[in-house]
Design a protein around this motif. Structure first.
Motif, short mmCIF file in Angstrom:
data_model
loop_
_atom_site.label_atom_id
_atom_site.label_comp_id
_atom_site.label_asym_id
_atom_site.label_seq_id
_atom_site.Cartn_x
_atom_site.Cartn_y
_atom_site.Cartn_z
N ARG A 263 0.84 -1.53 -0.14
CA ARG A 263 -0.34 0.00 0.46
C ARG A 263 0.98 0.64 -0.02
O ARG A 263 2.21 0.95 -0.10
CB ARG A 263 -0.81 -0.35 1.20
CG ARG A 263 -0.06 -0.02 2.61
CD ARG A 263 -1.18 0.09 3.49
NE ARG A 263 -0.73 0.47 5.47
CZ ARG A 263 0.17 1.21 5.67
NH1 ARG A 263 0.25 2.32 5.46
NH2 ARG A 263 0.18 1.24 6.99
N MET A 264 0.66 2.14 -0.52
CA MET A 264 0.76 3.77 -0.33
C MET A 264 0.67 4.06 0.75
O MET A 264 0.22 4.04 1.67
CB MET A 264 0.47 4.39 -1.61
CG MET A 264 0.90 4.69 -2.56
SD MET A 264 0.52 5.16 -3.69
CE MET A 264 1.60 6.69 -3.34
N THR A 265 2.11 4.76 1.61
CA THR A 265 2.07 5.57 3.04
C THR A 265 1.60 6.53 2.47
O THR A 265 1.32 7.40 1.45
CB THR A 265 3.95 5.82 3.33
OG1 THR A 265 3.75 6.56 2.34
CG2 THR A 265 4.06 3.96 4.01
N ALA A 266 0.83 7.68 3.66
CA ALA A 266 -0.02 9.30 3.70
C ALA A 266 1.43 9.94 2.62
O ALA A 266 2.84 9.92 3.23
CB ALA A 266 -0.53 9.59 5.01
N GLY A 267 0.84 10.58 2.84
CA GLY A 267 2.19 11.97 2.55
C GLY A 267 2.90 11.39 0.94
O GLY A 267 1.91 11.07 0.40
N ASN A 268 3.88 12.72 1.20
CA ASN A 268 4.63 12.86 -1.14
C ASN A 268 5.85 12.28 -0.81
O ASN A 268 5.84 12.59 -1.39
CB ASN A 268 4.58 13.85 -1.18
CG ASN A 268 3.05 15.17 -0.95
OD1 ASN A 268 2.31 14.68 -1.45
ND2 ASN A 268 3.19 16.35 -0.49
N ALA A 269 5.87 11.10 0.59
CA ALA A 269 7.51 10.44 -0.01
C ALA A 269 7.32 8.99 -0.69
O ALA A 269 8.64 9.35 -1.48
CB ALA A 269 7.72 9.48 1.05
N GLY A 270 6.06 8.80 -1.12
CA GLY A 270 6.19 7.71 -2.24
C GLY A 270 6.75 6.37 -2.10
O GLY A 270 6.61 5.57 -2.77
#
Length: 325
Positions: A263-270
């Motif tokens: 899954r993708m993590t929150a925020g903009n870290a990618g």
């Protein structure tokens, strides 16, 4: 970084970004023959030989003893170096006898600065060597070559068991060793190659790197999470992967290949993340990212390979590492 430094609290391996061997985003399964396989093995043996040559030159018997590796550990390291040197000579001679040009030693950087780092990386490299020979065995046509590869494989496995035991890790954490494919192994080996040229053009390519987010905690099966730093951004750039594209972290342990959807993590870290390493993986475990939950071919691989040392649930050291690795 392809190597999780949960392998040891003090290991700090620098990943080489300027490998002369080239990196392409789309990697295909290579076509091989016996000559290519022997040169593939020779490439790995040169790397291992240089690693032990440098280690024995950089660290003394007293250095190893002070680091907790009592005699006869130093003498056994010299025996391992002799084995790797013998493997290099044997494979070179076999290629020449078959009228095939052997590859040569390249330039390497291993990044170790103390005996503990050296021994920890030794465990990793020996494990990869076992997986390389095991994965290539099925493709060897000449039975004499197959016998020789098997004879080398068993010695590499004994090296692995000895080094792991010296690190107070299980010398044989799984009932089966883990076979790896050519490009998977090449991706790991190429991290240490910094220069040089070879008269042999081998048909192997690196996958895009799969960095693991540092952690002070040891990995446990069926408990620990894993974050792959910036992996979505890289997959988006390299392959046009979208936010809703299903991607799987595939864990290789023994004969098991266990996919877990990321899954993708929150925020903009990618980042990509899994919340729990699957049950049933243990020891030196390999992980890559795949577009498929069932077909883990090179063509479906979008990043990897990375290595984690994974403990059975409840069996990891209780004290966190001193530093984030």
């Amino acid at each position: 970084m392809r190597f999780s430094l949960a392998l040891a609290a003090s290991l700090a391996v620098s990943v080489v970004q300027s490998s002369p061997l080239g990196k392409r985003n789309v990697v295909s399964t290579p076509v091989v023959n016996d000559g290519i396989i022997l040169n593939y093995a020779l490439t790995l043996e040169y790397l291992e030989r240089k690693f032990y040559m440098e280690g024995l030159a950089n660290y003394t018997r007293d250095d190893f003893v002070k680091a907790g590796f009592e005699d006869p550990f130093y003498d056994n390291l010299k025996e391992i170096y002799f084995d790797e040197q013998t493997h290099v000579q044997f494979l070179s001679d076999a290629l020449k006898a078959a009228g095939i040009t052997p590859t040569n030693e390249l330039q390497y950087s291993f990044g170790t600065t103390n005996p503990m780092q050296f021994v920890t990386l030794s465990s990793v490299l020996e494990g990869v060597g076992v997986s390389a020979y095991l994965g290539a065995a099925r493709d060897i046509m000449n039975k004499d070559y197959l016998d020789a590869a098997g004879a080398i494989l068993t010695v590499e496995a004994r090296h692995t068991a000895y080094i792991r035991a010296s690190l107070n890790e299980s010398p044989f954490p799984t009932p089966f060793d883990t076979p790896l494919k050519y490009n998977q192994v090449f991706s790991l080996a190429a991290d240490f190659i910094t220069g040089g040229s070879s008269p042999v053009a081998l048909p192997f390519k690196e996958f895009p790197e799969l960095p693991l987010q540092c952690s002070q905690y040891y990995y446990e099966a069926n408990r620990s999470s894993v974050t792959f730093s910036g992996a979505f951004k890289e997959a988006q750039k390299n392959f046009g992967i979208k936010k809703d594209t299903p991607i799987y972290a595939v864990f290789f342990s023994g004969l098991k290949k266990l996919p877990v959807q990321v899954r993708m993590t929150a925020g903009n870290a990618g980042d990509y993340k899994i919340d729990r390493i699957p049950a049933g993986v243990v020891g030196q475990v390999y992980v890559l990212l795949s577009k498929s939950a069932t077909d883990f071919s090179d063509e479906n691989t979008i990043a990897g390979v990375s290595i984690l040392e994974v403990y059975k649930k409840g069996m990891a050291p209780a004290t966190p590492k001193e530093k984030c690795h």
